[in-house]
Design a protein around this motif. Sequence first.
Motif, PDB file in Angstrom:
ATOM      1  N   GLY A  15       0.803  -1.219   0.000  1.00 28.72           N
ATOM      2  CA  GLY A  15       0.000   0.000   0.000  1.00 28.72           C
ATOM      3  C   GLY A  15       0.835   1.267   0.000  1.00 28.72           C
ATOM      4  N   LEU A  16       2.136   1.121  -0.103  1.00 24.96           N
ATOM      5  CA  LEU A  16       3.018   2.284  -0.173  1.00 24.96           C
ATOM      6  C   LEU A  16       3.241   2.678  -1.629  1.00 24.96           C
ATOM      7  N   SER A  17       3.626   3.912  -1.816  1.00 23.96           N
ATOM      8  CA  SER A  17       3.905   4.346  -3.188  1.00 23.96           C
ATOM      9  C   SER A  17       5.295   3.888  -3.610  1.00 23.96           C
ATOM     10  N   VAL A  18       5.484   3.758  -4.917  1.00 21.76           N
ATOM     11  CA  VAL A  18       6.799   3.400  -5.447  1.00 21.76           C
ATOM     12  C   VAL A  18       7.824   4.453  -5.036  1.00 21.76           C
ATOM     13  N   LYS A  19       7.399   5.723  -5.036  1.00 20.28           N
ATOM     14  CA  LYS A  19       8.309   6.815  -4.680  1.00 20.28           C
ATOM     15  C   LYS A  19       8.801   6.669  -3.242  1.00 20.28           C
ATOM     16  N   THR A  20       7.890   6.302  -2.322  1.00 20.69           N
ATOM     17  CA  THR A  20       8.271   6.139  -0.915  1.00 20.69           C
ATOM     18  C   THR A  20       9.240   4.985  -0.745  1.00 20.69           C
ATOM     19  N   ILE A  21       8.938   3.849  -1.383  1.00 19.04           N
ATOM     20  CA  ILE A  21       9.818   2.681  -1.259  1.00 19.04           C
ATOM     21  C   ILE A  21      11.198   3.017  -1.830  1.00 19.04           C
ATOM     22  N   ARG A  22      11.222   3.721  -2.948  1.00 13.60           N
ATOM     23  CA  ARG A  22      12.508   4.081  -3.556  1.00 13.60           C
ATOM     24  C   ARG A  22      13.307   4.989  -2.616  1.00 13.60           C
ATOM     25  N   ALA A  23      12.603   5.955  -1.937  1.00 16.49           N
ATOM     26  CA  ALA A  23      13.300   6.873  -1.038  1.00 16.49           C
ATOM     27  C   ALA A  23      13.871   6.134   0.159  1.00 16.49           C
ATOM     28  N   TRP A  24      13.092   5.228   0.748  1.00 13.50           N
ATOM     29  CA  TRP A  24      13.579   4.471   1.901  1.00 13.50           C
ATOM     30  C   TRP A  24      14.697   3.521   1.484  1.00 13.50           C
ATOM     31  N   SER A  25      14.587   3.045   0.281  1.00 17.00           N
ATOM     32  CA  SER A  25      15.637   2.160  -0.239  1.00 17.00           C
ATOM     33  C   SER A  25      16.937   2.936  -0.414  1.00 17.00           C
ATOM     34  N   ASP A  26      16.864   4.132  -0.993  1.00 15.03           N
ATOM     35  CA  ASP A  26      18.058   4.951  -1.202  1.00 15.03           C
ATOM     36  C   ASP A  26      18.675   5.385   0.119  1.00 15.03           C
ATOM     37  N   ALA A  27      17.828   5.498   1.172  1.00 18.01           N
ATOM     38  CA  ALA A  27      18.329   5.887   2.495  1.00 18.01           C
ATOM     39  C   ALA A  27      18.949   4.716   3.237  1.00 18.01           C
ATOM     40  N   GLY A  28      18.898   3.522   2.650  1.00 18.00           N
ATOM     41  CA  GLY A  28      19.489   2.353   3.271  1.00 18.00           C
ATOM     42  C   GLY A  28      18.597   1.669   4.279  1.00 18.00           C
ATOM     43  N   LEU A  29      17.315   2.083   4.360  1.00 17.78           N
ATOM     44  CA  LEU A  29      16.409   1.472   5.326  1.00 17.78           C
ATOM     45  C   LEU A  29      15.872   0.134   4.817  1.00 17.78           C
ATOM     46  N   VAL A  30      15.533   0.106   3.552  1.00 18.24           N
ATOM     47  CA  VAL A  30      15.043  -1.141   2.940  1.00 18.24           C
ATOM     48  C   VAL A  30      15.752  -1.309   1.595  1.00 18.24           C
ATOM     49  N   PRO A  31      17.017  -1.697   1.625  1.00 19.79           N
ATOM     50  CA  PRO A  31      17.753  -1.833   0.359  1.00 19.79           C
ATOM     51  C   PRO A  31      17.244  -3.013  -0.467  1.00 19.79           C
ATOM     52  N   PRO A  32      17.350  -2.953  -1.765  1.00 25.11           N
ATOM     53  CA  PRO A  32      16.915  -4.086  -2.590  1.00 25.11           C
ATOM     54  C   PRO A  32      17.830  -5.284  -2.380  1.00 25.11           C
ATOM     55  N   ASP A  33      17.251  -6.476  -2.549  1.00 24.56           N
ATOM     56  CA  ASP A  33      18.048  -7.697  -2.392  1.00 24.56           C
ATOM     57  C   ASP A  33      18.847  -8.000  -3.657  1.00 24.56           C
ATOM     58  N   ALA A  34      18.398  -7.414  -4.755  1.00 26.15           N
ATOM     59  CA  ALA A  34      19.113  -7.644  -6.022  1.00 26.15           C
ATOM     60  C   ALA A  34      18.654  -6.610  -7.035  1.00 26.15           C
ATOM     61  N   ARG A  35      19.327  -6.585  -8.151  1.00 19.97           N
ATOM     62  CA  ARG A  35      18.928  -5.734  -9.273  1.00 19.97           C
ATOM     63  C   ARG A  35      19.005  -6.564 -10.555  1.00 19.97           C
ATOM     64  N   THR A  36      18.159  -6.216 -11.481  1.00 19.46           N
ATOM     65  CA  THR A  36      18.186  -6.883 -12.783  1.00 19.46           C
ATOM     66  C   THR A  36      19.361  -6.338 -13.581  1.00 19.46           C
ATOM     67  N   PRO A  37      19.745  -7.022 -14.690  1.00 20.87           N
ATOM     68  CA  PRO A  37      20.823  -6.491 -15.534  1.00 20.87           C
ATOM     69  C   PRO A  37      20.548  -5.061 -15.989  1.00 20.87           C
ATOM     70  N   ALA A  38      19.274  -4.695 -16.081  1.00 21.71           N
ATOM     71  CA  ALA A  38      18.933  -3.334 -16.496  1.00 21.71           C
ATOM     72  C   ALA A  38      18.935  -2.353 -15.314  1.00 21.71           C
ATOM     73  N   GLY A  39      19.194  -2.861 -14.102  1.00 22.03           N
ATOM     74  CA  GLY A  39      19.283  -1.988 -12.928  1.00 22.03           C
ATOM     75  C   GLY A  39      18.000  -1.854 -12.133  1.00 22.03           C
ATOM     76  N   TYR A  40      16.968  -2.621 -12.488  1.00 23.69           N
ATOM     77  CA  TYR A  40      15.714  -2.518 -11.749  1.00 23.69           C
ATOM     78  C   TYR A  40      15.836  -3.249 -10.399  1.00 23.69           C
TER      79      TYR A  40
END
Length: 299
Positions: A15-40
Motif C-alpha cells: 500500500g506504499l507508493s513506489v516513490k516512498t519505497i525508492r526513497a527508503w531504499s536509497d536511504a538504506g532502510l530497505v535496500p533491494p536484495d538484487a537488481r536486474t541487468p537493467a538496474g531494476y
Amino acid sequence: MDSLLPIGELARRTGLSVKTIRAWSDAGLVPPDARTPAGYRRYGAEAAARLELVGTLRELGLDRAAIRAVLARESSPAEAAAVHAEALEVEIRALRRRQAVLTIAARRGSDAAELALLHRLAVLSVEEQGHLVRDFVDAVFGYGLRAPWTAGVVRSLTPELPADADRERIEAWIEWAELARDPEFRALLRSMAEEYETGRTAGGPPRPDPVARVRTVVAPALAAGLAPGDPGAAPVVAAVLACGEAGTLLARLEGMNDPRRDRHQELLARINGWPPPEPLAPVLAWAIEALRQSASVRK
C-alpha cells in the motif's frame, strides 16, 4: 531472481507508493536484495515486513538514525520508543508553555513588552522558579517575621509547578509569578503578616485572629442570604462588633479587602492541584458594610 518482487508489486502489496519505497531504499532502510541487468530493483520476502516496520516507526516520529539502529538490531523497538517518548515529552512541555503564553496574551491583548515578559516567566527553569518563590516568601515573611507560626503559612503560599503541568496550571503559574513580582502585592501580604504577628502575645498562646473570627460569624449569614441591614442579621452584626475595636477592625478588614488576595489563593490552588479555596472577599465586604452601618447609626 524469479522469487524476488519488483518495486511495483511490492508497492501494491504494502500500500506504499513506489516513490516512498525508492526513497527508503536509497536511504538504506530497505535496500533491494538484487537488481536486474537493467538496474531494476528486486526485493525479497522480508521486504514487506521491513517496510511495515519502517512505516510504523516513521509515523511515530522516529528519525532515520533511530530507525536504522532498530533495523540493524543495535536497539530494540521498545528502546527506540522510550528514547523518542522522552524527547516528545520535552517537546510537549515546551509547546504547553508556548500555548499558555499565547492564550494569556490573546486574552489580554498584550503588547510586545508584556508578551516578552509572559514568555520569560513561562520558561523559567526549575532553579529560577525556586529563586522567585524564595524571594517572594522572604519579602513577605523575612526580616524578623520568621516566627514558628509562619511555617504552615509559607507552605500555603508556595506554588509547586509539576514538570508535566497542563496548560491551565502553566497559565496559573505565569499569573502567580506576575503577582509575586509585584512590590505592591508583596507589601500587602507583608502588612497582613505584621498585623497578625502584632495580635499575638509574646511567648504565649496566640490570640484569636479577628479576621478568622469575622469569617466564622459572617459565613452563615452569607449562606442564608442575609444582608447587614436585614432585621435578622442583627445578631451577626453584634458578633462582628465583638471581634475587635470597631475602628481598628474596620481598618484591618478594609486593608485586606483586595481582590488580589483571593486571586492569589485561587492561582496557588490551581498550580498545586488543591481544592478551590473559599473566597474571603464576600465575607470582608459583608463585615465592612456592617461596621460602617453600625458607625453611622452611632453617629
